[in-house]
Design a protein around this motif. Structure first.
Motif, PDB file in Angstrom:
ATOM      1  N   THR A   1     -37.494  14.200 -19.116  1.00 19.78           N
ATOM      2  CA  THR A   1     -38.277  15.144 -19.926  1.00 19.78           C
ATOM      3  C   THR A   1     -37.698  16.547 -19.801  1.00 19.78           C
ATOM      4  OG1 THR A   1     -40.274  13.815 -19.686  1.00 19.78           O
ATOM      5  CG2 THR A   1     -40.577  16.124 -20.286  1.00 19.78           C
ATOM      6  N   ASN A   2     -37.374  16.965 -18.583  1.00 20.28           N
ATOM      7  CA  ASN A   2     -36.769  18.285 -18.375  1.00 20.28           C
ATOM      8  C   ASN A   2     -35.435  18.419 -19.110  1.00 20.28           C
ATOM      9  OD1 ASN A   2     -38.893  19.005 -16.738  1.00 20.28           O
ATOM     10  ND2 ASN A   2     -37.715  19.046 -14.850  1.00 20.28           N
ATOM     11  N   MET A   3     -34.714  17.311 -19.209  1.00 24.09           N
ATOM     12  CA  MET A   3     -33.413  17.319 -19.882  1.00 24.09           C
ATOM     13  C   MET A   3     -33.560  17.278 -21.393  1.00 24.09           C
ATOM     14  SD  MET A   3     -31.471  14.565 -17.414  1.00 24.09           S
ATOM     15  CE  MET A   3     -29.854  14.645 -18.201  1.00 24.09           C
ATOM     16  N   GLY A   4     -34.751  16.927 -21.880  1.00 27.21           N
ATOM     17  CA  GLY A   4     -34.970  16.820 -23.324  1.00 27.21           C
ATOM     18  C   GLY A   4     -34.529  15.485 -23.894  1.00 27.21           C
ATOM     19  N   ILE A   5     -34.539  14.465 -23.041  1.00 28.71           N
ATOM     20  CA  ILE A   5     -34.134  13.126 -23.475  1.00 28.71           C
ATOM     21  C   ILE A   5     -35.180  12.110 -23.022  1.00 28.71           C
ATOM     22  CG2 ILE A   5     -31.665  13.653 -23.432  1.00 28.71           C
ATOM     23  CD1 ILE A   5     -31.496  12.246 -20.706  1.00 28.71           C
ATOM     24  N   SER A   6     -35.030  10.881 -23.499  1.00 31.97           N
ATOM     25  CA  SER A   6     -35.942   9.823 -23.069  1.00 31.97           C
ATOM     26  C   SER A   6     -35.438   9.242 -21.745  1.00 31.97           C
ATOM     27  CB  SER A   6     -36.001   8.715 -24.124  1.00 31.97           C
ATOM     28  OG  SER A   6     -34.780   7.992 -24.131  1.00 31.97           O
TER      29      SER A   6
ATOM     30  N   ARG B   1     -34.915   6.222 -21.123  1.00 36.26           N
ATOM     31  CA  ARG B   1     -33.917   5.200 -21.464  1.00 36.26           C
ATOM     32  C   ARG B   1     -32.531   5.832 -21.620  1.00 36.26           C
ATOM     33  NH1 ARG B   1     -35.374   0.404 -24.596  1.00 36.26           N
ATOM     34  NH2 ARG B   1     -33.507  -0.872 -24.575  1.00 36.26           N
ATOM     35  N   THR B   2     -32.486   7.003 -22.263  1.00 35.43           N
ATOM     36  CA  THR B   2     -31.217   7.708 -22.429  1.00 35.43           C
ATOM     37  C   THR B   2     -30.670   8.138 -21.071  1.00 35.43           C
ATOM     38  OG1 THR B   2     -31.855   8.476 -24.627  1.00 35.43           O
ATOM     39  CG2 THR B   2     -30.090   9.685 -23.535  1.00 35.43           C
ATOM     40  N   LEU B   3     -31.551   8.621 -20.199  1.00 40.68           N
ATOM     41  CA  LEU B   3     -31.112   9.013 -18.855  1.00 40.68           C
ATOM     42  C   LEU B   3     -30.479   7.824 -18.142  1.00 40.68           C
ATOM     43  CD1 LEU B   3     -30.843  10.946 -16.463  1.00 40.68           C
ATOM     44  CD2 LEU B   3     -33.204  10.358 -15.837  1.00 40.68           C
ATOM     45  N   TYR B   4     -31.111   6.662 -18.198  1.00 38.16           N
ATOM     46  CA  TYR B   4     -30.559   5.486 -17.521  1.00 38.16           C
ATOM     47  C   TYR B   4     -29.205   5.094 -18.110  1.00 38.16           C
ATOM     48  CZ  TYR B   4     -35.186   5.191 -15.444  1.00 38.16           C
ATOM     49  OH  TYR B   4     -36.343   5.480 -14.767  1.00 38.16           O
ATOM     50  N   THR B   5     -29.062   5.230 -19.426  1.00 36.77           N
ATOM     51  CA  THR B   5     -27.782   4.939 -20.077  1.00 36.77           C
ATOM     52  C   THR B   5     -26.719   5.910 -19.583  1.00 36.77           C
ATOM     53  OG1 THR B   5     -28.903   4.104 -22.039  1.00 36.77           O
ATOM     54  CG2 THR B   5     -26.602   4.752 -22.307  1.00 36.77           C
ATOM     55  N   TRP B   6     -27.066   7.201 -19.525  1.00 39.23           N
ATOM     56  CA  TRP B   6     -26.120   8.214 -19.049  1.00 39.23           C
ATOM     57  C   TRP B   6     -25.774   7.981 -17.589  1.00 39.23           C
ATOM     58  CZ3 TRP B   6     -28.112  13.535 -21.272  1.00 39.23           C
ATOM     59  CH2 TRP B   6     -27.986  13.523 -22.661  1.00 39.23           C
ATOM     60  N   MET B   7     -26.735   7.532 -16.797  1.00 36.86           N
ATOM     61  CA  MET B   7     -26.462   7.266 -15.382  1.00 36.86           C
ATOM     62  C   MET B   7     -25.423   6.153 -15.246  1.00 36.86           C
ATOM     63  SD  MET B   7     -30.354   7.658 -13.913  1.00 36.86           S
ATOM     64  CE  MET B   7     -30.061   6.984 -12.294  1.00 36.86           C
ATOM     65  N   GLU B   8     -25.468   5.171 -16.142  1.00 35.07           N
ATOM     66  CA  GLU B   8     -24.485   4.081 -16.108  1.00 35.07           C
ATOM     67  C   GLU B   8     -23.126   4.560 -16.612  1.00 35.07           C
ATOM     68  OE1 GLU B   8     -25.948   0.709 -18.265  1.00 35.07           O
ATOM     69  OE2 GLU B   8     -27.728   0.529 -16.995  1.00 35.07           O
ATOM     70  N   ARG B   9     -23.133   5.397 -17.656  1.00 34.97           N
ATOM     71  CA  ARG B   9     -21.881   5.859 -18.272  1.00 34.97           C
ATOM     72  C   ARG B   9     -21.191   6.955 -17.481  1.00 34.97           C
ATOM     73  NH1 ARG B   9     -22.609   7.660 -24.210  1.00 34.97           N
ATOM     74  NH2 ARG B   9     -20.449   8.249 -23.896  1.00 34.97           N
ATOM     75  N   PHE B  10     -21.976   7.800 -16.827  1.00 32.87           N
ATOM     76  CA  PHE B  10     -21.415   8.977 -16.161  1.00 32.87           C
ATOM     77  C   PHE B  10     -21.807   8.974 -14.681  1.00 32.87           C
ATOM     78  CE2 PHE B  10     -22.558  10.173 -20.559  1.00 32.87           C
ATOM     79  CZ  PHE B  10     -21.277  10.283 -21.080  1.00 32.87           C
ATOM     80  N   PRO B  11     -20.915   8.516 -13.819  1.00 36.32           N
ATOM     81  CA  PRO B  11     -21.226   8.432 -12.395  1.00 36.32           C
ATOM     82  C   PRO B  11     -21.609   9.783 -11.783  1.00 36.32           C
ATOM     83  CG  PRO B  11     -19.047   7.480 -12.862  1.00 36.32           C
ATOM     84  CD  PRO B  11     -19.581   8.022 -14.142  1.00 36.32           C
ATOM     85  N   GLN B  12     -21.134  10.890 -12.376  1.00 34.28           N
ATOM     86  CA  GLN B  12     -21.476  12.214 -11.843  1.00 34.28           C
ATOM     87  C   GLN B  12     -22.983  12.447 -11.902  1.00 34.28           C
ATOM     88  OE1 GLN B  12     -19.374  11.429 -14.407  1.00 34.28           O
ATOM     89  NE2 GLN B  12     -18.005  13.146 -14.829  1.00 34.28           N
ATOM     90  N   ILE B  13     -23.610  12.003 -12.990  1.00 36.79           N
ATOM     91  CA  ILE B  13     -25.069  12.169 -13.138  1.00 36.79           C
ATOM     92  C   ILE B  13     -25.783  11.314 -12.104  1.00 36.79           C
ATOM     93  CG2 ILE B  13     -27.028  11.714 -14.667  1.00 36.79           C
ATOM     94  CD1 ILE B  13     -25.261  12.636 -17.012  1.00 36.79           C
ATOM     95  N   MET B  14     -25.354  10.069 -11.973  1.00 36.62           N
ATOM     96  CA  MET B  14     -25.956   9.160 -10.998  1.00 36.62           C
ATOM     97  C   MET B  14     -25.824   9.731  -9.583  1.00 36.62           C
ATOM     98  SD  MET B  14     -27.202   6.020 -10.241  1.00 36.62           S
ATOM     99  CE  MET B  14     -26.609   4.686 -11.260  1.00 36.62           C
ATOM    100  N   GLN B  15     -24.641  10.251  -9.234  1.00 39.09           N
ATOM    101  CA  GLN B  15     -24.409  10.786  -7.890  1.00 39.09           C
ATOM    102  C   GLN B  15     -25.237  12.036  -7.621  1.00 39.09           C
ATOM    103  OE1 GLN B  15     -22.794   9.370  -5.332  1.00 39.09           O
ATOM    104  NE2 GLN B  15     -22.625   7.642  -6.715  1.00 39.09           N
ATOM    105  N   ALA B  16     -25.391  12.897  -8.626  1.00 42.24           N
ATOM    106  CA  ALA B  16     -26.188  14.119  -8.452  1.00 42.24           C
ATOM    107  C   ALA B  16     -27.644  13.751  -8.157  1.00 42.24           C
ATOM    108  CB  ALA B  16     -26.105  14.993  -9.703  1.00 42.24           C
ATOM    109  N   LEU B  17     -28.180  12.795  -8.894  1.00 40.30           N
ATOM    110  CA  LEU B  17     -29.562  12.366  -8.666  1.00 40.30           C
ATOM    111  C   LEU B  17     -29.697  11.696  -7.307  1.00 40.30           C
ATOM    112  CD1 LEU B  17     -30.413  11.045 -12.229  1.00 40.30           C
ATOM    113  CD2 LEU B  17     -31.174  13.174 -11.175  1.00 40.30           C
ATOM    114  N   LYS B  18     -28.722  10.882  -6.952  1.00 42.00           N
ATOM    115  CA  LYS B  18     -28.764  10.184  -5.662  1.00 42.00           C
ATOM    116  C   LYS B  18     -28.715  11.182  -4.500  1.00 42.00           C
ATOM    117  CE  LYS B  18     -26.711   6.139  -5.204  1.00 42.00           C
ATOM    118  NZ  LYS B  18     -25.671   5.106  -5.032  1.00 42.00           N
ATOM    119  N   ARG B  19     -27.833  12.188  -4.611  1.00 44.84           N
ATOM    120  CA  ARG B  19     -27.729  13.203  -3.554  1.00 44.84           C
ATOM    121  C   ARG B  19     -29.052  13.945  -3.373  1.00 44.84           C
ATOM    122  NH1 ARG B  19     -22.831  14.365  -5.904  1.00 44.84           N
ATOM    123  NH2 ARG B  19     -23.754  16.140  -6.996  1.00 44.84           N
TER     124      ARG B  19
END
Length: 156
Positions: free
Chosen positions: A33-38, A40-58
């Protein structure tokens, strides 16, 4: 750049914001919501872009460690110093100053609920509530009671 475009979130500033939101304890849905996306889109981006996944994990690791440490501390009990402060007038300047009037060491007793939660999650093979018993027709049957003690029953 328009809100919600993935390029913005791959930049260092975007990744820092994502990590910060995760560290603040926001859920993936709230972050989306803060990013302005759904979500589902966040989960797709997390799969496509490891940088996003790593930032959230950290970000989540920091908070998870803090909660683990707090739970451990509460389960074991701890001591802390309580300081009572009062305002008094400084005789030389006439200004009001904060003065420490009493120091008391207090003890927080170990919390049984925190202990149970910790043990059930860290040692589920011993501390889970429900145990599966398999009887294969043999003579000896292993019985595990609710507190983790094991006994052997002999049918002979």
């Amino acid at each position: 750049m328009a809100k919600g475009k993935y390029h913005e979130w791959l930049e260092p500033d975007g990744l820092v914001r994502l990590e910060g939101w995760a560290r603040d304890g926001l859920t993936d849905e709230q972050i989306a919501t803060n990013m302005g996306i759904s979500p589902r889109t966040l989960y797709t981006w997390m799969e496509r872009f490891p940088q996003i996944m790593q930032a959230l994990k950290r970000g989540k690791e920091v908070v998870d460690r803090q909660v683990e440490n707090a739970l451990r501390k509460r389960a074991l009990g701890y001591e802390y110093e309580e300081i009572t402060e009062e305002l008094e007038r400084d005789p030389e300047t006439g200004e009001m100053v904060v003065v420490s009037t009493k120091r008391v060491v207090k003890q927080v007793l170990p919390d049984v609920t925190a202990q149970i939660f910790w043990l059930k999650n860290r040692k589920p093979d011993v501390w889970r509530d429900r145990h599966e018993l398999v009887h294969d027709g043999g003579v000896a049957v292993q019985i595990i009671d609710d507190i983790g003690a094991e006994t052997d029953d002999d049918d002979s």
